[in-house]
Design a protein around this motif. Sequence first.
Motif, PDB file in Angstrom:
ATOM      1  N   LEU A  82       0.839  -1.202   0.000  1.00 46.91           N
ATOM      2  CA  LEU A  82       0.000   0.000   0.000  1.00 46.91           C
ATOM      3  C   LEU A  82       0.872   1.250   0.000  1.00 46.91           C
ATOM      4  O   LEU A  82       0.581   2.227  -0.705  1.00 46.91           O
ATOM      5  CB  LEU A  82      -0.914  -0.002   1.221  1.00 46.91           C
ATOM      6  CG  LEU A  82      -1.744   1.269   1.439  1.00 46.91           C
ATOM      7  CD1 LEU A  82      -2.754   1.449   0.314  1.00 46.91           C
ATOM      8  CD2 LEU A  82      -2.460   1.246   2.785  1.00 46.91           C
ATOM      9  N   LEU A  83       1.955   1.215   0.762  1.00 48.43           N
ATOM     10  CA  LEU A  83       2.843   2.371   0.859  1.00 48.43           C
ATOM     11  C   LEU A  83       3.579   2.612  -0.460  1.00 48.43           C
ATOM     12  O   LEU A  83       3.924   3.758  -0.783  1.00 48.43           O
ATOM     13  CB  LEU A  83       3.850   2.159   1.995  1.00 48.43           C
ATOM     14  CG  LEU A  83       4.339   3.396   2.741  1.00 48.43           C
ATOM     15  CD1 LEU A  83       3.181   4.215   3.286  1.00 48.43           C
ATOM     16  CD2 LEU A  83       5.284   3.004   3.872  1.00 48.43           C
TER      17      LEU A  83
ATOM     18  N   ASP B  64       2.116   8.507   0.603  1.00 48.12           N
ATOM     19  CA  ASP B  64       1.647   9.370   1.701  1.00 48.12           C
ATOM     20  C   ASP B  64       0.488   8.741   2.467  1.00 48.12           C
ATOM     21  O   ASP B  64      -0.277   9.455   3.147  1.00 48.12           O
ATOM     22  CB  ASP B  64       1.218  10.733   1.146  1.00 48.12           C
ATOM     23  CG  ASP B  64       2.375  11.472   0.482  1.00 48.12           C
ATOM     24  OD1 ASP B  64       3.518  11.304   0.955  1.00 48.12           O
ATOM     25  OD2 ASP B  64       2.131  12.182  -0.506  1.00 48.12           O
ATOM     26  N   ALA B  65       0.337   7.436   2.374  1.00 46.66           N
ATOM     27  CA  ALA B  65      -0.782   6.764   3.053  1.00 46.66           C
ATOM     28  C   ALA B  65      -0.714   7.009   4.561  1.00 46.66           C
ATOM     29  O   ALA B  65       0.340   6.812   5.177  1.00 46.66           O
ATOM     30  CB  ALA B  65      -0.760   5.271   2.765  1.00 46.66           C
TER      31      ALA B  65
ATOM     32  N   LEU C 122      -2.764   2.189   6.985  1.00 43.26           N
ATOM     33  CA  LEU C 122      -1.818   1.090   7.232  1.00 43.26           C
ATOM     34  C   LEU C 122      -2.353   0.122   8.278  1.00 43.26           C
ATOM     35  O   LEU C 122      -2.169  -1.094   8.183  1.00 43.26           O
ATOM     36  CB  LEU C 122      -0.461   1.655   7.680  1.00 43.26           C
ATOM     37  CG  LEU C 122       0.264   2.556   6.684  1.00 43.26           C
ATOM     38  CD1 LEU C 122       1.542   3.105   7.301  1.00 43.26           C
ATOM     39  CD2 LEU C 122       0.592   1.790   5.398  1.00 43.26           C
ATOM     40  N   VAL C 123      -3.046   0.669   9.284  1.00 47.05           N
ATOM     41  CA  VAL C 123      -3.560  -0.170  10.370  1.00 47.05           C
ATOM     42  C   VAL C 123      -4.704  -1.062   9.895  1.00 47.05           C
ATOM     43  O   VAL C 123      -5.025  -2.060  10.542  1.00 47.05           O
ATOM     44  CB  VAL C 123      -3.990   0.724  11.559  1.00 47.05           C
ATOM     45  CG1 VAL C 123      -4.729  -0.060  12.630  1.00 47.05           C
ATOM     46  CG2 VAL C 123      -2.771   1.383  12.181  1.00 47.05           C
TER      47      VAL C 123
ATOM     48  N   SER D  15       7.136   6.253  13.683  1.00 45.81           N
ATOM     49  CA  SER D  15       5.772   5.752  13.548  1.00 45.81           C
ATOM     50  C   SER D  15       5.796   4.514  12.667  1.00 45.81           C
ATOM     51  O   SER D  15       6.832   4.147  12.091  1.00 45.81           O
ATOM     52  CB  SER D  15       4.876   6.818  12.927  1.00 45.81           C
ATOM     53  OG  SER D  15       5.262   7.047  11.576  1.00 45.81           O
ATOM     54  N   LEU D  16       4.654   3.859  12.537  1.00 44.01           N
ATOM     55  CA  LEU D  16       4.566   2.655  11.710  1.00 44.01           C
ATOM     56  C   LEU D  16       4.933   2.963  10.264  1.00 44.01           C
ATOM     57  O   LEU D  16       5.699   2.217   9.635  1.00 44.01           O
ATOM     58  CB  LEU D  16       3.142   2.085  11.786  1.00 44.01           C
ATOM     59  CG  LEU D  16       2.862   0.843  10.935  1.00 44.01           C
ATOM     60  CD1 LEU D  16       3.737  -0.317  11.365  1.00 44.01           C
ATOM     61  CD2 LEU D  16       1.391   0.456  11.013  1.00 44.01           C
ATOM     62  N   GLY D  17       4.416   4.064   9.737  1.00 44.88           N
ATOM     63  CA  GLY D  17       4.711   4.428   8.357  1.00 44.88           C
ATOM     64  C   GLY D  17       6.187   4.713   8.137  1.00 44.88           C
ATOM     65  O   GLY D  17       6.763   4.331   7.110  1.00 44.88           O
TER      66      GLY D  17
END
Length: 753
Positions: free
Chosen positions: A203-204, A209-210, A215-216, A354-356
């Motif tokens: 997805l990223l 810029d997701a 993402l979650v 962060s996760l991203g």
Amino acid sequence: MVMGKALIPPSGGDIESINLREALEERYLAYALSTIMHRALPDARDGLKPVHRRILYAMRQLRLDPNTGFKKSARVVGDVIGKYHPHGDQSVYDALVRLAQDFAVRFPLVDGQGNFGNIDGDGAAAMRYTEARMTEVAALLLEGIDENAVDFRETYDGEEREPIVLPGNFPNLLANGSSGIAVGMATSIPPHNVAEICDAALLLIKQPDAPVEELVKHIQGPDFPTGGLIVESRSSILESYRTGRGGFRVRARWHVEDQGRGTYLIVVTEIPYQVQKSRLIEKLAELVQTRRVPLLADVRDESTEDVRIVLEPRARTVDAALLMESLFKMSDLESRISLNMNVLSKGVVPKVMSLGEVLREWLDHRREVLLRRSEFRLDQIRRRLEILGGYIIAYLNLDEVIRIIREEDEPKAELMRTFELTDVQAEAILNMRLRSLRKLEEMELRREHANLSEEMAQIEALLASEPKQWQTIAWQIGEIRKTFGPETPLGKRRSGFADAPEHDVADIQQSMIEREPITVIVSEKGWIRALKGHVSDFATLTFKTDDQLKIALHAETTDKLLVFSTGGKFYTLGADKLPGGRGHGEPIRLMVDMENDQDIVTVFVHKPGRKLLLASTEGRGFVVPETEVIANTRKGKQVLNVDGTEEAKLCVEAAGDLVAVIGENRKFLIFPLEQIPEMTRGKGVRLQRYKDGGPADIRVFTRADGLTWVDSSGRNYTRTAEELKDFIAERGQAGRLPPDRFPKSNSFGTPPL
């Protein structure tokens, strides 16, 4: 140094003065940086600390690939500490062991043979007894390391070279997690599911810029190797991944096994991550022995390869969910796994991501590795094409080439001059063995040349197009997802999600109290005690001088007692915390913060759902739900407002539709209960009007059942609503003299609440 004499430096050297503070700061900073960079924090790109990276690289050098044989762990540890990691052998072996434990690492990097410990907390066998090799996951992390995919540096002694970071064709940081304590900072990353990580990474790639919210949707939460249930709210999980800091509540997975005849057992099949089963069993056994959880009768460990902890309730009537809630509070059947994604960005800068950001760091590293491996392959193709060009020229002029080699003094220079060859081409022709001449066929050479030219064009197109690069990376990630997808035994999600049952804290606390019958005794001067059992004969009770029995009621240790004072306040006491009946007890005013000028109106057992009618000495009152008078502190809860000389006087159950009031002036009045408002606090409304005095007693009754009172001799009298119709009026009136045979004490003989 001799006292009174200057310090003489040895061998005539000079003494250099150093500021102690500056020296300490410099040395401590060096130590702190060393701990952060080279010990405690993982690299965001490959998710490894230096010791793990060196273990895998040493195994690679020993050719311990997944499809080869095992070698002694001591051999691996020896190479690691001898070549790359100058630390203690036991610390290196401990790190290797953990990489092989499938209950500690979600995707093991080491395939161990022998005793590598267990979930009970037992240690592994000595390194001389165990053997190891790499797993497929480790092979993915090292894939391309010989193709200039990453930079190398000299080892501590300068004799070897080691990779600064691994190519990392596997999202190891999130997949296997990491934990470590540095100087002034720490990291704690739980393991996750690889298929979910791959979906989020794809997805990223499509949407750089997701937001974390998107993402979650793919990475729902951690996925622990020991399973369990994550009972954290979605909003909390989202916030944790957004900030890189937070935590997850993890509970054991359990179910009820029916044993017939109404009996059952609770079986725990999965325990929280990093909880040692043996210590958990010890804690549960201690709770049974000390009776801190009275609902639990026994605990047994029936585990084999799978976890099976059997919990036996004390009785068939025990609520299994309530028992487990109490155990979650008292033991490690529930634990909190922290999240602190503090990692080394680019292997240099410690940063909470962060996760991203973590996924972006891995994807950027994968792109850099792709570019470097493509450049490496391009150089190989160019060199091979150059050599193939020379071979073709040699094939077309084979006789002349042989003549030059046989007759010329300097054949290399002559070849280069005659056929306009490069130094590399001439060297390749001269190094060719005679047996290779049979392979020197023009068609084969041209076919290989064409294939390599086509591959070179593809690689050059790849290097020139960023979209093609990300397309290739997406394909690689897709292959990882296939290998470790949710349908595979290793990739299947193990940790589930559930909402934590919303049991009242009070219910859980009550479940930890052993239920026994007691008799509560309250004296006129406000002393309280609890006798064991339900006592009916109070003649033998002793009290302090000038004191006597005020209230006696039957209760159980799990009950709450409500104390109503003349100040209009309610206080709450736990029946299990009352003093025993051997002495005179303790003053209630010392157990709660009751003012000295106030007295006790009544004490009764709390019954949820009931309503109470309160009245003051001025004849004012209102109805209040009993749940609204529970006090959570020693200070109590103000419910009936009184001021001046006014005091709280009466508290009775408001169950019925009519209210009977008898005043101290012996005036009697009945009116509908609906005329009294229901409130949670206030002065209330006037119940009966008096010239002097106030209410003596109140009773609420139903029109259908009629009104009953008890005289001083214990005889019951009941009057129907029809017989009492002359006394029924509106609230707030003065009333009239009571019915015939009404007690002279002006009391209904109201039983305790």
